[in-house]
Write a protein that holds these residues in place. Sequence first.
Motif, short mmCIF file in Angstrom:
data_model
loop_
_atom_site.label_atom_id
_atom_site.label_comp_id
_atom_site.label_asym_id
_atom_site.label_seq_id
_atom_site.Cartn_x
_atom_site.Cartn_y
_atom_site.Cartn_z
N GLN A 1 -19.92 -8.17 0.75
CA GLN A 1 -19.02 -7.09 0.37
C GLN A 1 -19.81 -5.81 0.12
OE1 GLN A 1 -16.59 -8.42 -2.87
NE2 GLN A 1 -15.84 -10.21 -1.78
N ARG A 2 -19.11 -4.70 0.17
CA ARG A 2 -19.76 -3.39 0.08
C ARG A 2 -20.56 -3.24 -1.21
NH1 ARG A 2 -18.54 1.84 -1.66
NH2 ARG A 2 -19.50 3.47 -0.38
N GLU A 3 -20.01 -3.74 -2.33
CA GLU A 3 -20.72 -3.58 -3.59
C GLU A 3 -22.05 -4.34 -3.62
OE1 GLU A 3 -17.14 -6.38 -4.51
OE2 GLU A 3 -17.58 -4.63 -3.25
#
Length: 216
Positions: free
Chosen positions: A83-85
Amino acid sequence: MPHVLIVDDEPRMLELLKLYIQPYGYTCQLVDSAQQALDLCRQHVFDLILLDVMMPDMDGWTCCRLIREHSNIPILMVTARNQREDIIRTREVGANDYISKPIQEGELIGRMEVLLQQQYDGLSYDRESYRCSYLQQKISLTKTEFELLGVFLDSPRRVWTRDQLTTMLWGAEASVDERTIDSHIRHLREKLRVCGFPIEQHLETVRGIGYRWTHQ
């Protein structure tokens, strides 16, 4: 032979990663906790760390941040998510790259090879862009100096004669005085020394033969 520290709290994952990378010439040190990894990094020199994110007591993010307080060793985070985070946090804690589970052998080896090509005790070497830096400080090298450094980095611990280096840089038919190599070596050493890189620990003169690069 690159020495890799593999950190994961799951014994099966430790053995799987070892099984993946050993056939490619890597030696492995396996530990199942972040604290063990921190202790080993203070006692030994590794060429690269495979660091799992989700571990009890101390997660991989925290471990990576603590390692970065005293070492610039390439770190490849191993995460169960993509995921982006996670990508953002990889950079925030100082990791060089990440790979998501389930891990594919080819992708893993490819990412490891890129990191090992680019990082040498804090020295970044990018062949595609002809860029070299140490701890984010750019080092201005001539084309010959850059290629000479690349020869050494590709073959750590190998002793190169002046004739061999001449052939690597200019071809077998080139008529180049061996003192030319010495001159390029001298300039290369000085430029790396000025930027703070511990060149004396890595580039060694082998009396009567030539030169050798070592990873301390």
